[in-house]
Design a protein around this motif. Structure first.
Motif, mmCIF file in Angstrom:
data_model
loop_
_atom_site.group_PDB
_atom_site.id
_atom_site.type_symbol
_atom_site.label_atom_id
_atom_site.label_comp_id
_atom_site.label_asym_id
_atom_site.label_seq_id
_atom_site.Cartn_x
_atom_site.Cartn_y
_atom_site.Cartn_z
ATOM 1 N N CYS A 1 86.537 38.922 2.380
ATOM 2 C CA CYS A 1 87.354 38.065 1.509
ATOM 3 C C CYS A 1 88.550 39.070 1.305
ATOM 4 O O CYS A 1 89.631 38.095 1.001
ATOM 5 N N ARG A 2 88.569 40.320 1.234
ATOM 6 C CA ARG A 2 89.719 41.042 0.865
ATOM 7 C C ARG A 2 90.653 40.697 2.115
ATOM 8 O O ARG A 2 92.063 41.064 1.959
ATOM 9 N N LEU A 3 90.243 40.692 3.403
ATOM 10 C CA LEU A 3 90.997 40.510 4.540
ATOM 11 C C LEU A 3 91.912 39.129 4.427
ATOM 12 O O LEU A 3 92.979 39.149 4.699
ATOM 13 N N VAL A 4 91.100 38.079 3.913
ATOM 14 C CA VAL A 4 91.838 36.824 3.785
ATOM 15 C C VAL A 4 92.572 36.945 2.516
ATOM 16 O O VAL A 4 93.808 36.104 2.685
ATOM 17 N N GLN A 5 92.282 37.464 1.541
ATOM 18 C CA GLN A 5 93.141 37.637 0.374
ATOM 19 C C GLN A 5 94.514 38.264 0.965
ATOM 20 O O GLN A 5 95.618 37.899 0.613
ATOM 21 N N GLY A 6 94.388 39.501 1.828
ATOM 22 C CA GLY A 6 95.777 40.097 2.274
ATOM 23 C C GLY A 6 96.459 39.071 3.126
ATOM 24 O O GLY A 6 97.800 39.055 3.095
ATOM 25 N N LEU A 7 95.821 38.281 3.935
ATOM 26 C CA LEU A 7 96.482 37.487 5.013
ATOM 27 C C LEU A 7 97.142 36.340 4.361
ATOM 28 O O LEU A 7 98.482 36.225 4.636
ATOM 29 N N ALA A 8 96.713 35.934 3.250
ATOM 30 C CA ALA A 8 97.325 34.905 2.436
ATOM 31 C C ALA A 8 98.559 35.443 1.579
ATOM 32 O O ALA A 8 99.384 35.040 1.490
ATOM 33 N N GLY A 9 98.054 36.722 0.774
ATOM 34 C CA GLY A 9 99.109 37.295 0.119
ATOM 35 C C GLY A 9 100.372 37.643 0.797
ATOM 36 O O GLY A 9 101.354 37.891 0.096
ATOM 37 N N ALA A 10 100.190 37.977 2.138
ATOM 38 C CA ALA A 10 101.448 38.373 2.912
ATOM 39 C C ALA A 10 102.579 37.381 2.646
ATOM 40 O O ALA A 10 103.710 37.733 2.931
ATOM 41 N N ALA A 11 102.232 36.030 2.354
ATOM 42 C CA ALA A 11 103.263 35.012 2.230
ATOM 43 C C ALA A 11 104.498 35.494 1.237
ATOM 44 O O ALA A 11 105.575 35.419 1.281
ATOM 45 N N GLY A 12 103.672 35.862 0.229
ATOM 46 C CA GLY A 12 104.636 36.252 -1.013
ATOM 47 C C GLY A 12 105.538 37.510 -0.666
ATOM 48 O O GLY A 12 106.587 37.537 -1.006
ATOM 49 N N ILE A 13 105.039 38.341 -0.034
ATOM 50 C CA ILE A 13 105.539 39.603 0.275
ATOM 51 C C ILE A 13 107.053 39.422 1.192
ATOM 52 O O ILE A 13 108.072 39.896 0.968
ATOM 53 N N VAL A 14 106.418 38.655 2.382
ATOM 54 C CA VAL A 14 107.502 38.725 3.479
ATOM 55 C C VAL A 14 108.726 37.469 3.058
ATOM 56 O O VAL A 14 109.779 37.824 3.281
ATOM 57 N N ILE A 15 108.319 36.473 2.420
ATOM 58 C CA ILE A 15 109.086 35.482 2.020
ATOM 59 C C ILE A 15 109.924 35.908 0.958
ATOM 60 O O ILE A 15 111.204 35.625 0.968
ATOM 61 N N ALA A 16 109.920 36.741 -0.167
ATOM 62 C CA ALA A 16 110.619 37.100 -0.946
ATOM 63 C C ALA A 16 111.492 38.035 -0.413
ATOM 64 O O ALA A 16 112.622 38.093 -0.729
ATOM 65 N N ARG A 17 111.278 39.079 0.567
ATOM 66 C CA ARG A 17 112.258 39.757 0.997
ATOM 67 C C ARG A 17 113.322 38.767 1.869
ATOM 68 O O ARG A 17 114.524 39.098 1.834
ATOM 69 N N ALA A 18 112.923 37.920 2.637
ATOM 70 C CA ALA A 18 113.695 37.136 3.213
ATOM 71 C C ALA A 18 114.565 36.101 2.505
ATOM 72 O O ALA A 18 115.811 35.894 2.782
ATOM 73 N N VAL A 19 114.198 35.769 1.137
ATOM 74 C CA VAL A 19 114.914 34.988 0.340
ATOM 75 C C VAL A 19 116.162 35.996 0.010
ATOM 76 O O VAL A 19 117.215 35.697 -0.350
#
Length: 439
Positions: free
Chosen positions: A141-159
């Motif tokens: 579950c923590r693996l899936v949590q990390g996979l999904a949470g990656a969206a916030g990290i990478v897109i915040a920097r891209a913005v």
């Protein structure tokens, strides 16, 4: 829609172009012609800045709030400490790999849709963590949590890259560090207090609620920042070519690896400190949370010194060099104390060494991000993905090493920190070669 006030409409710089030129302040531009939903002014709006800060706070929220519960989880799930530490590694690995997927997706389809999808999955996975009956399922579950949470990290920097360049981008990253830095300060404190009221599962219940609130904030306040005419065409092949071009840029790769190894030194502390502080030095979960929060305050304060006082007056490379040097010196001191070179060291000097090491990250992290992202304009999502993936992969590799000699010594933690600090300095000097680009 509010008019754009501070955008960076600059052409893509040549990879060999002087860093001093790249660090020129932002230029004022006219209204973005992209139409409804595209707002450069969101970069300076308080609410949207807070949302971006919240997205970058996902890693510390997902990991640091859980740290005081690690010793309890080992007993509750009848698993050794090394196995429970894999729950941190799984989350970190997920965040690393997820960014490789989400970053190029955001270059092709825009920032908003992939971000919302990722946040919804993050909420569901975090809720599943609270219900996991075994260590194996919790790791999954923590693996899936990390996979999904990656969206916030990478897109915040891209913005941020969509809207800023040069000195302005470095300053905004330092502002984000102030906001996201609140998370590691309060997360262990909240985690420690939750453990007074309930067990470790309650930590994930609170994280689920935080995820829901952040998802709603993204849906309501964060507008699209990448207009359709600037999005990349093509599929997987185009994404791989964009990443290959970035990796072929020696300077980009140098900053990427320097930041990744610096974060690995930080994550060695994150992974080992619950056991070092509580089991070796006998501190309570609440004392550990207070010390962890104090260290995070140091990181935030140095980050603000970087953004408010140094950026624009001192080159980003010089500030980065100072940060990496201090990290290495702090790691040397910790290794000497852990190995007994000064006799039996107490909690206070060890906590002081950790404070210095973590504070110096306030110089290393924002400046490596800014310098690397300045190497790419048209593929900010892919560049952000590479930065995040290397950072989290190196951190995930460092995590199991800190417990390799058992739970009764801090020598492995200090050794990993020193090796990572020296590797970061070697990448900075050997690949970035700042003396060749000083203006």
């Amino acid at each position: 829609m509010v008019e754009r006030t501070t955008t960076m409409e600059r052409p893509v710089t040549d990879p060999g172009q002087d860093t001093a030129e790249q660090q020129q302040p932002a230029r004022t531009a006219e209204r973005d012609p992209a139409g409804p939903g595209i707002s450069g002014a969101c970069a300076t709006g308080l609410i949207v800045t807070l949302v971006l800060g919240g997205l970058t706070a996902l890693p510390p929220l997902s990991m640091d709030m859980y740290l005081p519960a690690l010793p309890e989880v080992t007993g509750a799930l009848h698993s050794p400490a090394a196995t429970v530490q894999l729950t941190l590694t799984a989350c970190l690995m997920g965040m690393a790999l997820g960014q490789l997927v989400v970053g190029p997706m955001s270059d092709k389809w825009g920032r908003r849709r992939p971000l919302l999808a990722g946040m919804v999955v993050y909420v569901l996975a975090t809720a599943a963590c609270a219900l996991a009956p075994t260590a194996g399922l919790l790791i999954g579950c923590r693996l899936v949590q990390g996979l999904a949470g990656a969206a916030g990290i990478v897109i915040a920097r891209a913005v941020v890259r969509d809207l800023y360049d040069g000195v302005a981008m470095a300053r905004f990253f330092s502002t984000l560090m102030l906001i996201s830095g609140v998370a590691p300060v309060v997360a262990p404190l909240i985690g420690g207090q939750i453990l007074r009221l309930t067990d470790w599962r309650g930590v994930f219940v609170v994280l689920t609620a935080v995820g829901v609130l952040l998802t709603l904030a993204v849906w309501r306040f964060l507008h699209e920042t990448l207009p359709p005419e600037k999005r990349q065409a093509g599929g997987l092949g185009a994404a791989l070519r964009a990443m290959g071009a970035l990796l072929a840029d020696r300077v980009f790769t140098g900053y990427m690896l320097a930041g990744g190894f610096a974060f690995a030194a930080l994550f060695a502390y994150i992974s080992a400190s619950p056991f070092v502080i509580q089991d070796i030095y006998g501190a309570s979960p609440q004392t550990f949370s207070l010390l962890f929060g104090l260290n995070s305050v140091g990181l935030v304060l140095v980050g603000q010194i970087n953004g408010k006082l140094l950026v624009g007056r001192v080159s980003l490379d010089k500030a980065l060099a100072v940060g990496l040097t201090v990290i290495a010196l702090a790691a040397v001191a910790l290794l000497l104390m852990a190995s007994g070179a000064f006799g039996k060291a107490g909690l206070a000097p060890v906590a002081g060494g950790l404070f210095v090491l973590m504070s110096a990250m306030g110089l290393a992290m924002p400046n490596t991000n800014a310098q690397a992202l300045m190497r790419s304009r048209d593929a900010a999502g892919s560049a952000s993905a590479l930065l995040g993936t290397s950072t989290f992969l190196l951190g995930a590799l460092a995590s199991p090493l800190v417990g390799i000699a058992g739970e009764g010594t801090a020598v492995p933690m200090a050794t990993v920190q020193l090796v990572c600090a020296l590797a970061a300095a070697a990448c900075f000097l050997g690949l970035c070669r700042p003396w060749q680009r000083s203006g």
